[in-house]
Design an enzyme around this catalytic site. Structure first.
Site, mmCIF file in Angstrom:
data_model
loop_
_atom_site.group_PDB
_atom_site.id
_atom_site.type_symbol
_atom_site.label_atom_id
_atom_site.label_comp_id
_atom_site.label_asym_id
_atom_site.label_seq_id
_atom_site.Cartn_x
_atom_site.Cartn_y
_atom_site.Cartn_z
ATOM 1 N N ASP B 69 -9.293 -6.057 1.346
ATOM 2 C CA ASP B 69 -8.437 -5.622 0.247
ATOM 3 C C ASP B 69 -8.892 -4.208 -0.112
ATOM 4 O O ASP B 69 -9.981 -4.018 -0.645
ATOM 5 C CB ASP B 69 -8.617 -6.579 -0.936
ATOM 6 C CG ASP B 69 -7.819 -6.130 -2.158
ATOM 7 O OD1 ASP B 69 -7.176 -5.060 -2.095
ATOM 8 O OD2 ASP B 69 -7.856 -6.847 -3.176
ATOM 9 N N SER B 151 5.088 9.276 1.509
ATOM 10 C CA SER B 151 6.496 8.879 1.581
ATOM 11 C C SER B 151 7.321 10.051 1.075
ATOM 12 O O SER B 151 6.795 10.935 0.386
ATOM 13 C CB SER B 151 6.710 7.665 0.677
ATOM 14 O OG SER B 151 8.049 7.620 0.206
ATOM 15 N N TYR B 164 5.438 4.094 -7.512
ATOM 16 C CA TYR B 164 5.477 4.417 -6.079
ATOM 17 C C TYR B 164 5.459 5.935 -5.884
ATOM 18 O O TYR B 164 4.637 6.479 -5.144
ATOM 19 C CB TYR B 164 6.727 3.804 -5.451
ATOM 20 C CG TYR B 164 6.727 3.878 -3.941
ATOM 21 C CD1 TYR B 164 5.851 3.082 -3.196
ATOM 22 C CD2 TYR B 164 7.585 4.729 -3.258
ATOM 23 C CE1 TYR B 164 5.842 3.138 -1.816
ATOM 24 C CE2 TYR B 164 7.582 4.792 -1.876
ATOM 25 C CZ TYR B 164 6.722 4.002 -1.162
ATOM 26 O OH TYR B 164 6.707 4.068 0.209
ATOM 27 N N LYS B 168 2.331 7.989 -4.272
ATOM 28 C CA LYS B 168 2.521 8.679 -2.986
ATOM 29 C C LYS B 168 2.377 10.192 -3.139
ATOM 30 O O LYS B 168 1.939 10.884 -2.223
ATOM 31 C CB LYS B 168 3.880 8.303 -2.378
ATOM 32 C CG LYS B 168 3.945 6.852 -1.889
ATOM 33 C CD LYS B 168 2.923 6.583 -0.796
ATOM 34 C CE LYS B 168 3.102 5.224 -0.141
ATOM 35 N NZ LYS B 168 2.094 4.970 0.918
#
Lengths: 256, 275
Positions: B69, B151, B164, B168
């Protein structure tokens, strides 16, 4: 050629590549890289010494280049060049627009003549080659266009107004043409080079403090280090990559 | 090691890839192995790791699946210690682990502290932990390649896309900080910026992602298209690339997620500039 699977990832066997030149020192390295990856290379420039050096570089990789002395700012000469290539190879898979220029002067001192010459040799030639060879690529439904630019695609520079403006044009041409031909099998990308020298000897002999002062990797790039990225962008495996500028500069642009 | 293709070859190289059991990570792991690397595949779930390991071993490659993890720094340290112990060195780190689906899609006032932290931890903190854990080993060896995965949302915004996009974007800045800090020791850091690929994770979160018709090339990415670029960035062929972004997105960032085949609204003869 190696039988390792990596050779199939980046193999250019059977591809026809046109490398244009405007006196760039990178032309031999670019031509040699494409030839080494298996492509048949056409060298197109109006500068005889550049053509000769690139020819030798391709021959050293075992290739036989087609050298064409052509004024790339003249549309009929560009068309003739394409006809010659098509009569021998029947297609053009890769176009490397290697038409950068280094022209630095205080803005107030730039003459209109100088501006026109720079525009002809870079912007106009890139436009004509991309349009003429791009038309052929549209018919083929396949093509790879790679512009060779510099960090000035993303940064400004005092006394570099003309040069950086032209690189800005190339940058936007890369994005817009990449989009315009996105569904036509043609990919348009650019490599923005940083400070590079011909070989390791010249890098060792360098007495400037440029690398230690400005480049995160603390060294100049070698011309041959353009090969990997160039071959990747030329290959079939870059089909999902278009309209992008890729910096090859040891970390220069990443730095504030 | 003279020819061009030799420079792409990863034989004798050891690569650690996080999130290597599924999606793009799985394809990256397979490509790195096919290019000759020993691959340590890390991921949270045992079964996908085992599946990828089985393929690699079946193809004659060498690999080590390690359940990890990345949001737990002690597990990350264990992963990299184990990799160095088993293969004596780590040449390449691919920070691919991250959460694609379920990262929000709701107004900012409804996002809880833990929802925010979960995505930031998985997508950004995990990459930091891994880079931190391997940095001294790479510096001591005077070489190493760190490949982060961001991304298009790391560079652009999106409606109700808070964690997100922020995580990113952070990955891109982490890459630049690493590149400008570790470059002097011969350790390069670059960042992949994948667009929309048809993977398990993106299919789950499709409601938040643009459809294929909005990707300029007119299709989603095929997962195995990510392989060659990862091999290039992991190899000696990319030695002068540092702090660079590699968009593999079908042209998405060149424009915007707009319908393709844009036509001018006016005929050329009506164009003011030409009259």
């Amino acid at each position: 050629m190696s039988q390792n699977p990596v050779s199939t990832m980046f193999d250019l066997t059977g591809k026809l590549a046109i490398v244009t030149g405007n006196g760039s020192e990178l032309t031999p390295s670019i031509s040699a890289a494409l030839s080494e990856a298996g492509a048949m290379v056409v060298i197109a420039s109006h500068i005889e010494t550049e053509i000769k050096k690139a020819t030798v570089a391709v021959e050293e990789t075992g290739g036989t280049p087609l050298a064409i002395n052509v004024d790339l700012s003249n549309s009929s000469e560009v068309e003739d060049m394409l006809c010659t290539v098509l009569s021998q190879a029947g297609k053009v898979d890769i176009l490397v627009n290697n038409l950068g220029i280094d022209f630095y002067k205080p803005f107030v001192d730039v003459t209109l003549n100088e501006l026109n010459t720079v525009i002809d040799r870079t912007l106009r030639s890139t436009f004509l080659c991309s349009q003429s060879i791009g038309t052929q690529m549209l018919e083929q439904n396949f093509g790879r266009i790679i512009h060779i630019g510099s960090g000035l695609m993303d940064r400004g520079l005092p006394n570099g107004v003309v040069t950086s403006s032209i690189y800005g044009y190339i940058r936007q041409m890369t994005a817009s043409l990449g989009l315009e031909w996105a569904t036509k099998g043609i990919r348009v990308n650019a490599i923005a080079t940083g400070w590079m020298l011909p070989n390791s000897e010249e890098i060792q002999d360098d007495r400037t403090n440029i690398p230690s002062k400005y480049i995160p990797l603390k060294r100049y790039g070698e011309f041959s280090e353009i090969a990997g990225l160039l071959v990747y962008l030329s290959s079939d495996n870059s089909d999902f990559v278009t309209g992008q500028v890729f910096h090859l500069d040891g970390g220069l642009i990443a730095h504030a | 090691m003279n020819t061009l293709f030799d420079k792409f070859n990863l034989s004798e190289n050891t690569a650690v890839i996080t999130g290597g059991g599924t999606g793009l990570g799985r394809e990256m792991a397979l490509a790195l192995s096919r290019a000759g690397a020993y691959v340590i595949i890390a991921g949270r779930r045992q079964n996908p790791l085992k599946e990828v390991a089985d393929i690699i071993i079946h193809e004659g490659g060498k690999c080590l699946p390690v359940q990890t993890d990345v949001t737990d720094s002690s597990e990350v340290n264990r992963l990299l210690d184990l990799s160095i112990k088993k293969f004596r060195k780590v040449d390449v780190l691919v920070n691919n682990a991250g959460i694609v689906a379920g990262q929000g899609g709701k107004p900012i006032w409804e996002i809880s502290d833990s929802e925010w932290r979960n995505v930031i931890d998985a997508n950004l903190t995990g990459s930091f932990y891994c880079a931190r854990a391997i940095s001294q080993h790479m510096i001591e060896r005077g070489s190493g390649k760190i490949i982060n995965v961001s991304s298009g949302f790391g560079l652009r915004g999106g409606r109700d896309n808070y964690m997100y996009a922020s995580s990113k974007g952070g990955v891109i800045q982490l890459t630049r900080a690493l590149a400008t800090s570790l470059g002097r020791y011969g350790v390069t850091s670059n960042c992949l910026v994948p667009g929309i690929f048809r993977t398990e994770g993106t299919i789950k979160s499709q409601e938040q992602l643009p459809r294929a018709e909005f990707v300029p090339v007119g299709r989603l990415g095929i997962p195995n298209e990510i392989g060659p670029i990862v091999v290039f960035l992991a190899s000696q062929a990319s030695n002068y690339m540092n702090g660079s972004l590699f968009s593999v997105d079908g042209g998405a960032l060149a424009g915007g997620y707009a319908p393709t085949d844009h036509k001018p609204f006016k005929e050329l003869s009506e164009n003011i500039l030409l009259t």
